[in-house]
Design a protein around this motif. Sequence first.
Motif, PDB file in Angstrom:
ATOM      1  N   ILE A  62       0.837  -1.204   0.000  1.00 29.99           N
ATOM      2  CA  ILE A  62       0.000   0.000   0.000  1.00 29.99           C
ATOM      3  C   ILE A  62       0.869   1.250   0.000  1.00 29.99           C
ATOM      4  N   GLN A  63       1.950   1.237   0.772  1.00 32.81           N
ATOM      5  CA  GLN A  63       2.836   2.397   0.828  1.00 32.81           C
ATOM      6  C   GLN A  63       3.501   2.653  -0.521  1.00 32.81           C
ATOM      7  N   VAL A  64       3.906   1.578  -1.213  1.00 30.50           N
ATOM      8  CA  VAL A  64       4.534   1.723  -2.535  1.00 30.50           C
ATOM      9  C   VAL A  64       3.528   2.289  -3.530  1.00 30.50           C
ATOM     10  N   TYR A  65       2.299   1.750  -3.545  1.00 25.96           N
ATOM     11  CA  TYR A  65       1.274   2.228  -4.472  1.00 25.96           C
ATOM     12  C   TYR A  65       0.964   3.706  -4.225  1.00 25.96           C
ATOM     13  N   LYS A  66       0.855   4.091  -2.973  1.00 27.24           N
ATOM     14  CA  LYS A  66       0.549   5.492  -2.653  1.00 27.24           C
ATOM     15  C   LYS A  66       1.693   6.407  -3.088  1.00 27.24           C
ATOM     16  N   LYS A  67       2.921   5.969  -2.860  1.00 29.05           N
ATOM     17  CA  LYS A  67       4.082   6.770  -3.256  1.00 29.05           C
ATOM     18  C   LYS A  67       4.098   6.987  -4.761  1.00 29.05           C
ATOM     19  N   MET A  68       3.855   5.923  -5.520  1.00 30.68           N
ATOM     20  CA  MET A  68       3.855   6.025  -6.979  1.00 30.68           C
ATOM     21  C   MET A  68       2.679   6.876  -7.482  1.00 30.68           C
ATOM     22  N   PHE A  69       1.530   6.727  -6.850  1.00 29.03           N
ATOM     23  CA  PHE A  69       0.357   7.468  -7.313  1.00 29.03           C
ATOM     24  C   PHE A  69       0.510   8.963  -7.039  1.00 29.03           C
ATOM     25  N   ARG A  70       1.249   9.324  -5.993  1.00 34.00           N
ATOM     26  CA  ARG A  70       1.525  10.742  -5.720  1.00 34.00           C
ATOM     27  C   ARG A  70       2.311  11.363  -6.879  1.00 34.00           C
ATOM     28  N   VAL A  71       3.195  10.568  -7.499  1.00 31.27           N
ATOM     29  CA  VAL A  71       3.952  11.066  -8.655  1.00 31.27           C
ATOM     30  C   VAL A  71       2.988  11.400  -9.784  1.00 31.27           C
ATOM     31  N   PHE A  72       2.025  10.529 -10.022  1.00 32.06           N
ATOM     32  CA  PHE A  72       1.010  10.768 -11.049  1.00 32.06           C
ATOM     33  C   PHE A  72       0.168  12.000 -10.702  1.00 32.06           C
ATOM     34  N   LEU A  73      -0.219  12.105  -9.433  1.00 28.71           N
ATOM     35  CA  LEU A  73      -1.053  13.239  -9.012  1.00 28.71           C
ATOM     36  C   LEU A  73      -0.315  14.569  -9.127  1.00 28.71           C
ATOM     37  N   SER A  74       1.003  14.549  -8.968  1.00 32.27           N
ATOM     38  CA  SER A  74       1.762  15.798  -9.075  1.00 32.27           C
ATOM     39  C   SER A  74       1.593  16.438 -10.450  1.00 32.27           C
ATOM     40  N   LYS A  75       1.247  15.622 -11.441  1.00 26.54           N
ATOM     41  CA  LYS A  75       1.054  16.116 -12.804  1.00 26.54           C
ATOM     42  C   LYS A  75      -0.411  16.435 -13.099  1.00 26.54           C
ATOM     43  N   PHE A  76      -1.324  15.623 -12.542  1.00 24.19           N
ATOM     44  CA  PHE A  76      -2.717  15.705 -12.995  1.00 24.19           C
ATOM     45  C   PHE A  76      -3.736  16.095 -11.915  1.00 24.19           C
ATOM     46  N   MET A  77      -3.301  16.445 -10.706  1.00 21.17           N
ATOM     47  CA  MET A  77      -4.283  16.681  -9.643  1.00 21.17           C
ATOM     48  C   MET A  77      -5.139  17.922  -9.880  1.00 21.17           C
ATOM     49  N   LEU A  90       4.816   2.507 -11.202  1.00 20.76           N
ATOM     50  CA  LEU A  90       3.975   3.674 -11.469  1.00 20.76           C
ATOM     51  C   LEU A  90       2.712   3.267 -12.229  1.00 20.76           C
ATOM     52  N   ILE A  91       2.889   2.441 -13.258  1.00 16.15           N
ATOM     53  CA  ILE A  91       1.746   1.982 -14.046  1.00 16.15           C
ATOM     54  C   ILE A  91       0.798   1.146 -13.190  1.00 16.15           C
ATOM     55  N   ASN A  92       1.349   0.310 -12.327  1.00 16.73           N
ATOM     56  CA  ASN A  92       0.507  -0.499 -11.436  1.00 16.73           C
ATOM     57  C   ASN A  92      -0.371   0.380 -10.565  1.00 16.73           C
ATOM     58  N   ALA A  93       0.206   1.458 -10.023  1.00 16.08           N
ATOM     59  CA  ALA A  93      -0.549   2.358  -9.151  1.00 16.08           C
ATOM     60  C   ALA A  93      -1.645   3.078  -9.931  1.00 16.08           C
ATOM     61  N   ILE A  94      -1.316   3.552 -11.136  1.00 19.57           N
ATOM     62  CA  ILE A  94      -2.295   4.271 -11.960  1.00 19.57           C
ATOM     63  C   ILE A  94      -3.450   3.347 -12.348  1.00 19.57           C
ATOM     64  N   LYS A  95      -3.109   2.144 -12.798  1.00 16.94           N
ATOM     65  CA  LYS A  95      -4.127   1.185 -13.217  1.00 16.94           C
ATOM     66  C   LYS A  95      -5.003   0.765 -12.030  1.00 16.94           C
ATOM     67  N   CYS A  96      -4.384   0.616 -10.873  1.00 14.89           N
ATOM     68  CA  CYS A  96      -5.148   0.230  -9.684  1.00 14.89           C
ATOM     69  C   CYS A  96      -6.185   1.300  -9.347  1.00 14.89           C
ATOM     70  N   TYR A  97      -5.808   2.559  -9.479  1.00 11.76           N
ATOM     71  CA  TYR A  97      -6.751   3.646  -9.181  1.00 11.76           C
ATOM     72  C   TYR A  97      -7.934   3.612 -10.141  1.00 11.76           C
ATOM     73  N   TYR A  98      -7.642   3.519 -11.427  1.00  7.28           N
ATOM     74  CA  TYR A  98      -8.725   3.578 -12.411  1.00  7.28           C
ATOM     75  C   TYR A  98      -9.568   2.294 -12.436  1.00  7.28           C
ATOM     76  N   GLU A  99      -8.932   1.162 -12.259  1.00  9.00           N
ATOM     77  CA  GLU A  99      -9.653  -0.107 -12.393  1.00  9.00           C
ATOM     78  C   GLU A  99     -10.332  -0.567 -11.109  1.00  9.00           C
ATOM     79  N   HIS A 100      -9.695  -0.274  -9.950  1.00 13.49           N
ATOM     80  CA  HIS A 100     -10.260  -0.753  -8.684  1.00 13.49           C
ATOM     81  C   HIS A 100     -10.952   0.350  -7.874  1.00 13.49           C
ATOM     82  N   ALA A 101     -10.383   1.549  -7.912  1.00 13.66           N
ATOM     83  CA  ALA A 101     -11.017   2.642  -7.166  1.00 13.66           C
ATOM     84  C   ALA A 101     -12.165   3.271  -7.951  1.00 13.66           C
TER      85      ALA A 101
END
Length: 368
Positions: free
Chosen positions: A106-121, A154-165
């Motif tokens: 969970i910590q790894v996914y959150k860390k990676m997803f923050r990188v994505f959010l820094s661009k698109f939030m 990074l891709i795992n975190a992004i896909k998890c957000y869109y597909e599971h969240a």
Amino acid sequence: MQPIIYQPLKGAKRIKIHIPYKSLELREAIKKLNGSFWHPNQKLWSIINTTENLNQLKTLCNGNYKIEKSVTSTPIPTVALNTNGIDALHLLEKALVLKQYSRSSIQVYKKMFRVFLSKFMQRNLIEITKDEIEGFVYELITKNKISESYQNQLINAIKCYYEHALKMPREYYDIQRPKKALNIPNVLSKEEVVKIIQHPKNIKHRAILHTIYSSGLRISELINLRIVDVHSNDGYLFIKDSKGKKDRKTILSEHLVLLLRDYYKKYKPSYWLFEGQSGDQYSAGSIRAIFRKAVKETDSNPWATVHTLRHSFATHCIENNVSMRHLQNMLGHNSPKTTEVYTKTIEINNKTITSPLDSLLKNSTLQL
């Protein structure tokens, strides 16, 4: 063309050098240095980073070399999240918790997803297209020099957000991944394994390394071993909730049983097989420190990690003619294809395999 010595970064364990194709004598001299290693992907040689080795390297080059800075990745700056970003991160965490991912995952996914959010939030995340995401990943690869592993996380975190969240269709965010490298696991020789696992004077440290190698464990599985998981009468270790939340059994060495009994008499752990000073689980960092110390002091392969003991266990099992099915079960692999990679690590030389040329000429009058 001159050899190029790459200035090691602070804390780097290796000194890398590019040797021109025609510099045959230099290449042969580098090969003979203790701990020298060839990096096929980078087309570079490396030696252990010490002042003595660096001076020896310069001497071998006879003063005819260039010093260049090592190529490194550019750090990705941390950006404070706005309300939209915080809500999205919370939604991702909720989805991961409901799927019962481990705390570390969970910590790894959150860390990676923050990188994505820094661009698109600043955007409505549901409107972000696949092309925009791939463009963002491309930018990180070209500008920040992120690794294949980082890209995949990074891709795992992004896909998890869109597909599971957000429950978006999987195919809608089928993001391009790097080509999977077919790397052969790093393996220690049997002689190196014996030197490393026998080296610690502390019986707990020695028992930890013996257990990891003799049963083919991941470091997290060693940490989570309970006293009740040691089934000495039946000859197996029970591994509970390993990777992928799978239970399994693996072999329990007769020699390890004797070592664990001596260890138990001295330390008397209460619940976890290997406990820290306060009675909690032993830490991964402490295990890595034990292993690194043993590797350094036995002058073994400097590229080896704790996980190399697991790779070595698998390879040595194959060399001992253990069936692939048994090995797959002991390692906890879902697919036999994962286990089959170890068939590529078995020792190949003229002591283990007879060349057909030797067979042909053994009883022949023909001479080369």
